[in-house]
Design a protein around this motif. Structure first.
Motif, PDB file in Angstrom:
ATOM      1  N   LEU A 155      11.107  -1.189  23.552  1.00 50.05           N
ATOM      2  CA  LEU A 155      12.092  -2.070  22.925  1.00 50.05           C
ATOM      3  C   LEU A 155      11.449  -3.376  22.491  1.00 50.05           C
ATOM      4  O   LEU A 155      10.606  -3.947  23.205  1.00 50.05           O
ATOM      5  CB  LEU A 155      13.248  -2.356  23.888  1.00 50.05           C
ATOM      6  CG  LEU A 155      14.295  -1.242  24.026  1.00 50.05           C
ATOM      7  CD1 LEU A 155      13.737  -0.018  24.729  1.00 50.05           C
ATOM      8  CD2 LEU A 155      15.520  -1.752  24.762  1.00 50.05           C
ATOM      9  N   THR A 156      11.834  -3.839  21.316  1.00 54.21           N
ATOM     10  CA  THR A 156      11.352  -5.114  20.814  1.00 54.21           C
ATOM     11  C   THR A 156      12.210  -6.247  21.383  1.00 54.21           C
ATOM     12  O   THR A 156      13.248  -6.019  21.997  1.00 54.21           O
ATOM     13  CB  THR A 156      11.396  -5.144  19.284  1.00 54.21           C
ATOM     14  OG1 THR A 156      12.753  -4.959  18.847  1.00 54.21           O
ATOM     15  CG2 THR A 156      10.545  -4.029  18.689  1.00 54.21           C
ATOM     16  N   GLY A 157      11.765  -7.470  21.145  1.00 54.01           N
ATOM     17  CA  GLY A 157      12.485  -8.636  21.659  1.00 54.01           C
ATOM     18  C   GLY A 157      11.510  -9.677  22.138  1.00 54.01           C
ATOM     19  O   GLY A 157      10.354  -9.709  21.692  1.00 54.01           O
ATOM     20  N   ARG A 211      19.179   1.294  23.801  1.00 49.15           N
ATOM     21  CA  ARG A 211      19.966   0.298  24.530  1.00 49.15           C
ATOM     22  C   ARG A 211      19.400   0.101  25.933  1.00 49.15           C
ATOM     23  O   ARG A 211      19.031   1.058  26.612  1.00 49.15           O
ATOM     24  CB  ARG A 211      21.430   0.757  24.618  1.00 49.15           C
ATOM     25  CG  ARG A 211      22.401  -0.346  25.039  1.00 49.15           C
ATOM     26  CD  ARG A 211      23.820   0.214  25.198  1.00 49.15           C
ATOM     27  NE  ARG A 211      24.309   0.855  24.002  1.00 49.15           N
ATOM     28  CZ  ARG A 211      24.892   0.203  22.987  1.00 49.15           C
ATOM     29  NH1 ARG A 211      25.040  -1.111  23.051  1.00 49.15           N
ATOM     30  NH2 ARG A 211      25.329   0.867  21.944  1.00 49.15           N
ATOM     31  N   LEU A 212      19.324  -1.155  26.349  1.00 48.83           N
ATOM     32  CA  LEU A 212      18.906  -1.502  27.689  1.00 48.83           C
ATOM     33  C   LEU A 212      19.823  -2.598  28.208  1.00 48.83           C
ATOM     34  O   LEU A 212      20.020  -3.614  27.530  1.00 48.83           O
ATOM     35  CB  LEU A 212      17.451  -1.989  27.707  1.00 48.83           C
ATOM     36  CG  LEU A 212      16.874  -2.377  29.068  1.00 48.83           C
ATOM     37  CD1 LEU A 212      16.789  -1.163  29.979  1.00 48.83           C
ATOM     38  CD2 LEU A 212      15.489  -3.007  28.909  1.00 48.83           C
ATOM     39  N   ALA A 213      20.398  -2.375  29.384  1.00 50.53           N
ATOM     40  CA  ALA A 213      21.320  -3.340  30.003  1.00 50.53           C
ATOM     41  C   ALA A 213      22.438  -3.719  29.035  1.00 50.53           C
ATOM     42  O   ALA A 213      22.828  -4.886  28.926  1.00 50.53           O
ATOM     43  CB  ALA A 213      20.565  -4.576  30.461  1.00 50.53           C
ATOM     44  N   GLY A 214      22.929  -2.716  28.293  1.00 51.18           N
ATOM     45  CA  GLY A 214      24.050  -2.927  27.401  1.00 51.18           C
ATOM     46  C   GLY A 214      23.709  -3.562  26.075  1.00 51.18           C
ATOM     47  O   GLY A 214      24.594  -3.785  25.239  1.00 51.18           O
ATOM     48  N   GLN A 215      22.430  -3.846  25.839  1.00 51.72           N
ATOM     49  CA  GLN A 215      22.027  -4.506  24.600  1.00 51.72           C
ATOM     50  C   GLN A 215      21.169  -3.567  23.762  1.00 51.72           C
ATOM     51  O   GLN A 215      20.189  -3.003  24.259  1.00 51.72           O
ATOM     52  CB  GLN A 215      21.252  -5.789  24.899  1.00 51.72           C
ATOM     53  CG  GLN A 215      20.933  -6.606  23.654  1.00 51.72           C
ATOM     54  CD  GLN A 215      20.319  -7.948  23.997  1.00 51.72           C
ATOM     55  OE1 GLN A 215      19.750  -8.131  25.064  1.00 51.72           O
ATOM     56  NE2 GLN A 215      20.426  -8.902  23.097  1.00 51.72           N
ATOM     57  N   ALA A 216      21.537  -3.396  22.489  1.00 49.37           N
ATOM     58  CA  ALA A 216      20.789  -2.536  21.581  1.00 49.37           C
ATOM     59  C   ALA A 216      19.629  -3.312  20.970  1.00 49.37           C
ATOM     60  O   ALA A 216      19.789  -4.474  20.568  1.00 49.37           O
ATOM     61  CB  ALA A 216      21.695  -2.007  20.481  1.00 49.37           C
TER      62      ALA A 216
END
Length: 215
Positions: free
Chosen positions: A203-205, A156-161
């Motif tokens: 993290l992907t995205g 999780r980063l900045a509340g987003q998984a």
């Protein structure tokens, strides 16, 4: 937009999609496509999901292949949600796969969902060693310079998984590449026990982002 990782003597790139690119060998690695998951759930009386995951996953794979133009592709196991799913893909999906495989050295690593050879072209192996790196489905704690999958790590980063790679000096664990795949938090003991202190989570995205592995 990728994140550069070093494993042994090799430089690798964690792509925002969840694929791993090895430019020196022109090899693209992906893990846990779980093609045919919606059909498998329906066949076994589970949740009915829209049957779009195979198309979404193949679209992502096609885009990565177009971007990197690999000489070889390694699928690190659980490419199909079970062995029946491998034989039940619709004809257009099979033709799509055949186009992606054409002219490439394609390796299917056995997973726990799809053990043993499947009726598709390519090479079928329990594991594969190329140069200093070994590719397998489930990490071996005794192995170094290893690339694996299986755990579907997420953080999780900045509340987003987000699905994520996990990387340290000994190994890289890839995220699940397929649509409709869940994940295991990076702070789960199964993962903290495998990864060394100082490991990264990538993290992907839209962009691959590296953070200290949450524990």
């Amino acid at each position: 937009m990728s994140q550069t990782l070093t494993l042994g003597p090799e430089t690798l790139h964690a792509l925002p999609s969840g694929a791993l690119w090895w430019p020196a060998r022109r090899v693209l690695a992906v893990s846990d496509l779980h093609l045919g998951k919606s059909a498998r759930l329906a066949r076994r009386g589970g949740a009915l999901l829209p049957p779009y995951e195979t198309r979404a996953t193949l679209e992502r794979l096609e885009a990565d292949i177009a971007a990197t133009r690999p000489a070889g592709v390694i699928c690190l196991g659980d490419s199909f949600d079970d062995t029946a799913a491998a034989g039940a893909l619709e004809e257009d999906a099979m033709l799509w796969l055949a186009r992606l495989m054409a002219g490439r050295d394609w390796t299917w690593i056995e997973g726990n969902h799809d053990p043993g050879p499947i009726a598709l072209a390519g090479t079928h192996r329990a594991s594969l060693t190329l140069g200093a790196l070994t590719f397998r489905h489930i990490a071996d704690p005794a192995q170094r310079h290893e690339v694996s999958g299986h755990y579907h790590p997420k953080a999780r980063l900045a509340g987003q998984a987000r699905p994520c790679f996990l990387a340290d000096a000994a190994r890289i664990i890839l995220p699940a590449y397929g649509a409709y795949t869940g994940g295991l938090w990076s702070h789960d003991p199964a993962l903290t026990g495998l990864m060394q202190p100082g490991a990264l989570a990538v993290l992907t995205g839209p962009k691959a982002r590296a953070i200290p592995m949450p524990r």
